[in-house]
Design a protein around this motif. Structure first.
Motif, mmCIF file in Angstrom:
data_model
loop_
_atom_site.group_PDB
_atom_site.id
_atom_site.type_symbol
_atom_site.label_atom_id
_atom_site.label_comp_id
_atom_site.label_asym_id
_atom_site.label_seq_id
_atom_site.Cartn_x
_atom_site.Cartn_y
_atom_site.Cartn_z
ATOM 1 N N GLY A 1 -15.537 -5.869 -7.424
ATOM 2 C CA GLY A 1 -14.845 -5.036 -6.591
ATOM 3 C C GLY A 1 -14.254 -3.563 -7.215
ATOM 4 O O GLY A 1 -14.741 -3.410 -8.472
ATOM 5 N N GLY A 2 -13.779 -2.665 -6.201
ATOM 6 C CA GLY A 2 -13.578 -1.454 -6.308
ATOM 7 C C GLY A 2 -12.190 -1.289 -7.281
ATOM 8 O O GLY A 2 -11.446 -2.172 -7.239
ATOM 9 N N PHE A 3 -12.105 -0.199 -7.776
ATOM 10 C CA PHE A 3 -10.671 0.046 -8.465
ATOM 11 C C PHE A 3 -10.420 1.330 -8.644
ATOM 12 O O PHE A 3 -11.432 2.277 -8.535
ATOM 13 C CB PHE A 3 -10.686 -0.538 -9.818
ATOM 14 C CG PHE A 3 -11.770 -0.022 -10.876
ATOM 15 C CD1 PHE A 3 -11.443 1.024 -11.544
ATOM 16 C CD2 PHE A 3 -13.089 -0.438 -11.083
ATOM 17 C CE1 PHE A 3 -12.302 1.651 -12.697
ATOM 18 C CE2 PHE A 3 -14.037 0.074 -11.944
ATOM 19 C CZ PHE A 3 -13.758 1.043 -12.812
ATOM 20 N N ASP B 1 -8.341 -2.881 -5.613
ATOM 21 C CA ASP B 1 -8.412 -3.008 -4.140
ATOM 22 C C ASP B 1 -8.906 -4.328 -3.725
ATOM 23 O O ASP B 1 -9.811 -4.609 -3.440
ATOM 24 C CB ASP B 1 -9.566 -2.126 -3.768
ATOM 25 C CG ASP B 1 -9.490 -1.894 -2.251
ATOM 26 O OD1 ASP B 1 -8.471 -2.216 -1.625
ATOM 27 O OD2 ASP B 1 -10.635 -1.131 -1.600
ATOM 28 N N ALA B 2 -7.844 -5.072 -3.611
ATOM 29 C CA ALA B 2 -7.940 -6.523 -2.746
ATOM 30 C C ALA B 2 -6.617 -6.784 -1.906
ATOM 31 O O ALA B 2 -5.727 -6.041 -1.889
ATOM 32 C CB ALA B 2 -7.833 -7.540 -4.201
ATOM 33 N N PHE C 1 0.989 -1.251 0.059
ATOM 34 C CA PHE C 1 0.027 0.188 -0.135
ATOM 35 C C PHE C 1 0.915 1.287 -0.004
ATOM 36 O O PHE C 1 0.396 2.230 -0.309
ATOM 37 C CB PHE C 1 -0.906 -0.028 0.953
ATOM 38 C CG PHE C 1 -2.138 0.792 1.086
ATOM 39 C CD1 PHE C 1 -3.069 0.738 -0.046
ATOM 40 C CD2 PHE C 1 -2.317 1.944 2.023
ATOM 41 C CE1 PHE C 1 -4.128 1.645 -0.022
ATOM 42 C CE2 PHE C 1 -3.325 2.869 1.804
ATOM 43 C CZ PHE C 1 -4.214 2.660 0.534
ATOM 44 N N HIS C 2 2.176 1.199 0.435
ATOM 45 C CA HIS C 2 3.082 2.325 0.318
ATOM 46 C C HIS C 2 3.060 2.790 -1.222
ATOM 47 O O HIS C 2 2.972 3.845 -1.479
ATOM 48 C CB HIS C 2 4.532 1.757 0.709
ATOM 49 C CG HIS C 2 4.748 2.003 2.318
ATOM 50 N ND1 HIS C 2 5.639 2.641 2.696
ATOM 51 C CD2 HIS C 2 4.034 1.154 3.257
ATOM 52 C CE1 HIS C 2 5.742 2.356 4.183
ATOM 53 N NE2 HIS C 2 4.646 1.707 4.217
ATOM 54 N N GLY D 1 -3.078 -5.865 -2.820
ATOM 55 C CA GLY D 1 -3.113 -4.750 -3.780
ATOM 56 C C GLY D 1 -2.665 -5.304 -5.151
ATOM 57 O O GLY D 1 -2.005 -6.367 -5.287
ATOM 58 N N LEU D 2 -3.113 -4.885 -6.372
ATOM 59 C CA LEU D 2 -2.790 -5.091 -7.553
ATOM 60 C C LEU D 2 -2.650 -3.804 -8.407
ATOM 61 O O LEU D 2 -3.660 -3.385 -8.761
ATOM 62 C CB LEU D 2 -3.791 -6.102 -8.097
ATOM 63 C CG LEU D 2 -3.392 -6.708 -9.533
ATOM 64 C CD1 LEU D 2 -2.158 -7.447 -9.685
ATOM 65 C CD2 LEU D 2 -4.472 -7.813 -10.010
ATOM 66 N N PHE D 3 -1.437 -3.739 -9.081
ATOM 67 C CA PHE D 3 -1.202 -2.715 -9.812
ATOM 68 C C PHE D 3 -0.950 -3.062 -11.384
ATOM 69 O O PHE D 3 -0.326 -4.199 -11.585
ATOM 70 C CB PHE D 3 0.073 -2.009 -9.375
ATOM 71 C CG PHE D 3 0.104 -1.288 -8.269
ATOM 72 C CD1 PHE D 3 -0.297 0.053 -7.934
ATOM 73 C CD2 PHE D 3 0.472 -1.946 -6.950
ATOM 74 C CE1 PHE D 3 -0.282 0.534 -6.694
ATOM 75 C CE2 PHE D 3 0.380 -1.461 -5.754
ATOM 76 C CZ PHE D 3 -0.195 -0.226 -5.727
#
Length: 285
Positions: free
Chosen positions: A221-223, A240-241, A101-102, A244-246
């Motif tokens: 889910g959200g994004f 938003d899981a 999340f950083h 996290g996934l970028f």
């Protein structure tokens, strides 16, 4: 960087440049590692993906020499390396924030625009202090001191909406998030009233996806999609899981932008959104 943090955007930019330079030579990351004593293939790959939090000047200089980059071009990339080593305000909360999340907070701090769909909660940048407090208090094993610091982190993130060149936020919220009571009626009423106020800010657009819109393709889910002021900085999609996934491939980002456009077309327009939020807020009495 606009906020002086250096951080994630600079590291991503540096990584892209290093990858392009390596590919121009025809070398793989393994080839480059074989020619350098102090850099492994894993370290080179992490540098290229912007995953090294404080890139070493010596490592980048060694790669540039290997790739035949000299003079002003070399100095420009070394300057970029120095800039990427800065620490953002969020580093002071590293014990609270998961490492993945950083990266998101760093990108958010430097973004010029953010589009966000939230199916379950009020968007983080628009949450009130009491709503945030309730969210963290319901987590298993939450401690009061940590909760208060988590609130501080969330409120500091919200400063992006009020800085000199504010972040442009376009948020779509599922109606369920407006009706799910966190913290009781008073907390929800204050939260919804804050949403109404925020929707009048010039850099914020708020829409609600109402129940009567029926099914939609974002039920998983959200994004969020973040855009940056420099054209050389590729947009990023964040899912938003847990963990996290970028996603920064152009095709992936375009897919989520199209998804957001679909949701936007089915959501209430900003004026009707304000009326709907006001109506729901009155139900929390």
């Amino acid at each position: 960087m606009s906020n002086g943090s250096g951080s994630m955007v600079s590291r991503r930019r540096l990584g892209i440049e290093l990858r392009l330079l390596r590919e121009r030579t025809g070398m793989s990351a393994a080839d480059a590692a074989d020619r350098l004593d102090d850099l492994s293939q894993t370290k080179i790959s992490r540098l290229e993906r912007g995953k090294v939090q404080r890139p070493r000047i010596g490592d980048v200089r060694a790669l540039l020499e290997l790739y035949g980059v000299t003079g002003d071009d070399s100095e420009a990339l070394l300057d970029l390396t120095r800039g990427s080593r800065g620490r953002g305000w969020w580093n002071s909360y590293s014990d609270l924030l998961p490492s993945w999340f950083h990266g998101y907070v760093g990108l958010e701090a430097e973004a010029a625009e953010l589009i966000n769909f939230e199916p379950q909660l009020i968007p983080g940048l628009l949450q009130t202090e009491e709503y945030i407090r309730t969210l963290y208090q319901v987590l298993p094993g939450s401690k009061n001191d940590d909760v208060e610091r988590q609130i501080k982190v969330r409120l500091l993130r919200q400063d992006a909406l009020h800085r000199g060149n504010p972040l442009k936020l376009w948020a779509i919220v599922d109606e369920a998030a407006l009706r799910r009571p966190f913290g009781g009626n008073a907390v929800m009423r204050e939260q919804l009233e804050h949403l109404v106020e925020a929707s009048t800010w010039p850099n914020v657009v708020l829409q609600v996806l109402p129940f009567d819109a029926g099914g939609h393709p974002a039920v998983t889910g959200g994004f969020a999609v973040l855009g940056f002021p420099e054209a050389s900085d590729a947009d990023v999609t964040y899912l938003d899981a847990q963990g996290g996934l970028f996603l920064d491939q152009a095709t992936d980002v375009a897919w989520y932008r199209n998804l957001f456009d679909h949701l936007r077309a089915h959501a209430t327009d900003p004026d009707r959104t304000r009326d709907l939020v006001k109506k729901i807020s009155k139900e929390f009495t």
